[in-house]
Scaffold this motif. Structure first.
Motif, PDB file in Angstrom:
ATOM      1  N   GLU A 332       1.936   4.541  -0.191  1.00 37.19           N
ATOM      2  CA  GLU A 332       3.659   4.388   0.340  1.00 37.19           C
ATOM      3  C   GLU A 332       4.738   5.787   0.279  1.00 37.19           C
ATOM      4  O   GLU A 332       5.252   5.818   1.281  1.00 37.19           O
ATOM      5  N   LYS A 333       4.829   5.992  -0.898  1.00 33.69           N
ATOM      6  CA  LYS A 333       5.719   7.127  -0.631  1.00 33.69           C
ATOM      7  C   LYS A 333       5.184   8.026   0.639  1.00 33.69           C
ATOM      8  O   LYS A 333       6.165   9.172   0.901  1.00 33.69           O
ATOM      9  N   ALA A 334       4.429   8.448   0.686  1.00 30.48           N
ATOM     10  CA  ALA A 334       3.716   9.428   1.493  1.00 30.48           C
ATOM     11  C   ALA A 334       4.033   9.123   2.812  1.00 30.48           C
ATOM     12  O   ALA A 334       3.643   9.187   3.841  1.00 30.48           O
ATOM     13  N   GLU A 335       4.056   7.912   2.889  1.00 32.82           N
ATOM     14  CA  GLU A 335       4.363   7.235   4.119  1.00 32.82           C
ATOM     15  C   GLU A 335       5.498   7.740   5.103  1.00 32.82           C
ATOM     16  O   GLU A 335       6.291   7.756   6.261  1.00 32.82           O
ATOM     17  N   ALA A 336       6.357   7.038   3.529  1.00 34.86           N
ATOM     18  CA  ALA A 336       8.149   7.321   3.672  1.00 34.86           C
ATOM     19  C   ALA A 336       8.487   8.314   3.997  1.00 34.86           C
ATOM     20  O   ALA A 336       8.785   8.830   4.748  1.00 34.86           O
ATOM     21  N   ARG A 337       7.963   9.360   3.996  1.00 32.99           N
ATOM     22  CA  ARG A 337       7.831  10.757   3.772  1.00 32.99           C
ATOM     23  C   ARG A 337       7.283  11.537   5.380  1.00 32.99           C
ATOM     24  O   ARG A 337       8.416  12.247   5.718  1.00 32.99           O
ATOM     25  N   ALA A 338       6.452  10.374   5.645  1.00 33.31           N
ATOM     26  CA  ALA A 338       6.052  11.486   7.296  1.00 33.31           C
ATOM     27  C   ALA A 338       6.827  10.325   8.510  1.00 33.31           C
ATOM     28  O   ALA A 338       7.426  10.863   9.313  1.00 33.31           O
TER      29      ALA A 338
END
Length: 518
Positions: A332-338
């Motif tokens: 989820e954090k990876a998607e938010a950063r992207a």
């Protein structure tokens, strides 16, 4: 900040050159103004695939007029949660010395579409929703926004002769960013936003004037029947206005001096509401700067000093959002950063937050009041709220409280008289209205509040069903003669309406995936 002149209706408006003495006053409201600018920009969990981040831009949206009025004219309202093509601020300004200057600063966001493109073997690029480069970084197509700020100033004498105006739009633009390893590129495009701001003043007394600032979207939509998402590319987003100047001070519209209340009532604000700005220690009914916001605020609003940064959801509690953000999974954090650079900065701040900073989010005491010694045998003397049996004997629907010697409780009818200074802005809109008391509540600080429903509210009965009330202190209401006596039975409400349980979408996007597809 450079001033800009203009000619409107045959009136020559001379721009003011030189330094801006309003700068310090504007700086005092910059944190709140930035919070307004980015309110709702991207909400927890800060992922593109989250449903709440697919319907965006809810405040201060000024769209092309032909798109907004495709189905008829818009009805003016005080807050900017409805789409419009203009904003209008009217407020009172008092002149303190000759040569007075009025300064206006318009701030808004311009939508920027971030399109990820994958490189093909033939050297061409094709648009994609997501792309992961060889270094493992994900890139997502998403709508970002670019902040704009337009400042201008005119002598008050020019504004009294007629309307002065200036262009306030934003140009189109495009930037291209290559991705590592030749995997593709990111193209960011902005469409032209056309807008104009006009300012005019009229005298009311020897030293008090009414100031009107109006910003309009002067562009045309490519298609008046286009989807809202397409029309937003030509809109001013989260538009709001700062007012300041030299030799002037502004009058509070929520707590004006007694002699100016009638002039305040004649002010007409549309899709925005002006409040005084300033430092927390400042008091009184006048100030050096005004923030005209599409979100209703009190005079001199402040961002809590304990808040370490914007989470784009000022109505939520920082501690709760911070804790929930910490608990996002790595995916989820990876998607938010992207999704967006601002989301990446929130994650960086939360993940690296020192313990002492986090501890300050738990709560703060803003004020303390002296404890009044209890009278022996006084029935109002109760155990402290944290002690066992603290609620014993309390009955919100049958308890009463004395107001001007009259017992007021459930069923009583009252007239609402919100106190001037310190009252909630939304309560002020109900001043003079009649209401029915539903219950008497005691809070943990020992204060008493009356839960009421407004008589002429079409949804009053519905609010009673669901327990949604307005709350006023006993000194903010006036008992009505011959009103329904407390304790008398009200007519029995019809059964509470039942809503069907919503069904899960059959083929909705899967939460947590970078590509947004199941």
């Amino acid at each position: 900040m450079a001033g800009t002149g203009g000619v409107d209706g045959g009136v020559a408006c001379a721009a003011v050159a030189g330094g801006d003495a309003s700068g310090d006053a504007f700086a005092q409201v910059s944190a709140v103004a930035d919070a307004v600018l980015y309110e709702g920009y991207l909400l927890y969990p800060y992922r593109r695939s989250s449903a709440k981040n697919r319907v965006r831009w809810q405040f201060g949206v000024l769209l092309p007029r032909d798109w907004v009025e495709a189905d008829g004219p818009v009805a003016p309202c005080l807050s900017g949660s409805a789409d419009s093509w203009y904003q209008q601020t009217e407020c009172l300004v008092r002149v303190r010395r000759p040569g007075a200057v009025v300064r206006v600063r318009l701030r808004y966001l311009q939508m920027q579409h971030k399109q990820v493109q994958a490189a093909d073997t033939d050297g061409r690029y094709r648009p994609v929703e997501s792309l992961r480069t060889d270094d493992g970084t994900a890139h997502l197509t998403f709508d970002e926004a670019v902040p704009h700020e337009v400042g201008f100033a005119w002598p008050l004498t020019d504004l009294l002769r007629g309307e002065c105006g200036t262009e306030a739009g934003a140009p189109p633009g495009e930037e291209t960013e290559p991705l590592p390893g030749g995997a593709g590129r990111v193209v960011r495009r902005r469409e032209e936003v056309r807008a104009r701001t006009t300012v005019v003043a009229e005298p009311l007394t020897d030293d008090v004037y009414r100031l009107r600032v109006r910003t309009e979207n002067t562009g045309r939509a490519p298609d008046a029947r286009a989807a809202r998402g397409d029309a937003l590319r030509h809109a001013l987003l989260a538009a709001h206005t700062l007012l300041g100047g030299e030799g002037v001070e502004f009058v509070s519209l929520t707590d004006p001096p007694a002699g100016l209340r009638e002039h305040v009532r004649d002010c007409r604000n549309a899709f925005t509401f002006p409040v005084l700005g300033g430092a927390p220690q400042e008091t009184g009914s006048v100030g050096r700067v005004v923030l005209s916001s599409p979100i209703i605020l009190p005079d001199r609003p402040q961002v809590a000093p304990e808040s370490p940064g914007d989470l784009h959801d000022a109505a939520e509690i920082d501690e709760i959002l911070t804790l929930r953000t910490m608990l996002l999974t790595d995916e989820e954090k990876a998607e938010a950063r992207a999704t967006d650079p601002r989301a990446a900065r929130i994650l960086d701040r939360v993940d690296s937050m020192p313990q002492e900073v986090f501890a300050r989010l738990h709560g703060a005491i803003r004020s303390l009041t002296p404890v009044t010694p209890a009278v022996p045998g006084d029935p109002s003397e109760r155990p402290a709220w944290w002690q066992e049996d603290a609620d014993e004997g309390l009955s919100p629907t049958t308890d009463t409280v004395l107001v001007d010697g009259v017992p007021v409780g459930g069923g009583s009818r009252v007239r609402l008289r919100p106190r001037g200074r310190g009252a909630d802005a939304q309560d002020m809109f109900l001043a003079g209205r009649t209401a029915r008391v539903a219950a008497v509540f005691h809070d943990v600080d020992g204060s008493v509040h009356l839960a009421v429903t407004v008589d002429d509210d079409p949804a009053a009965e519905l609010h009673g069903w669901y327990g949604r009330f307005h709350y006023f202190r006993p000194d903010e209401v006036e008992p009505l003669a011959g009103a329904h006596a407390p304790g008398l039975a009200d007519p029995v409400h019809p059964p509470r309406p039942q809503s069907p349980r919503p069904r899960c979408p059959a083929a909705g996007p899967e939460e947590g995936r970078l590509d947004g597809h199941p």
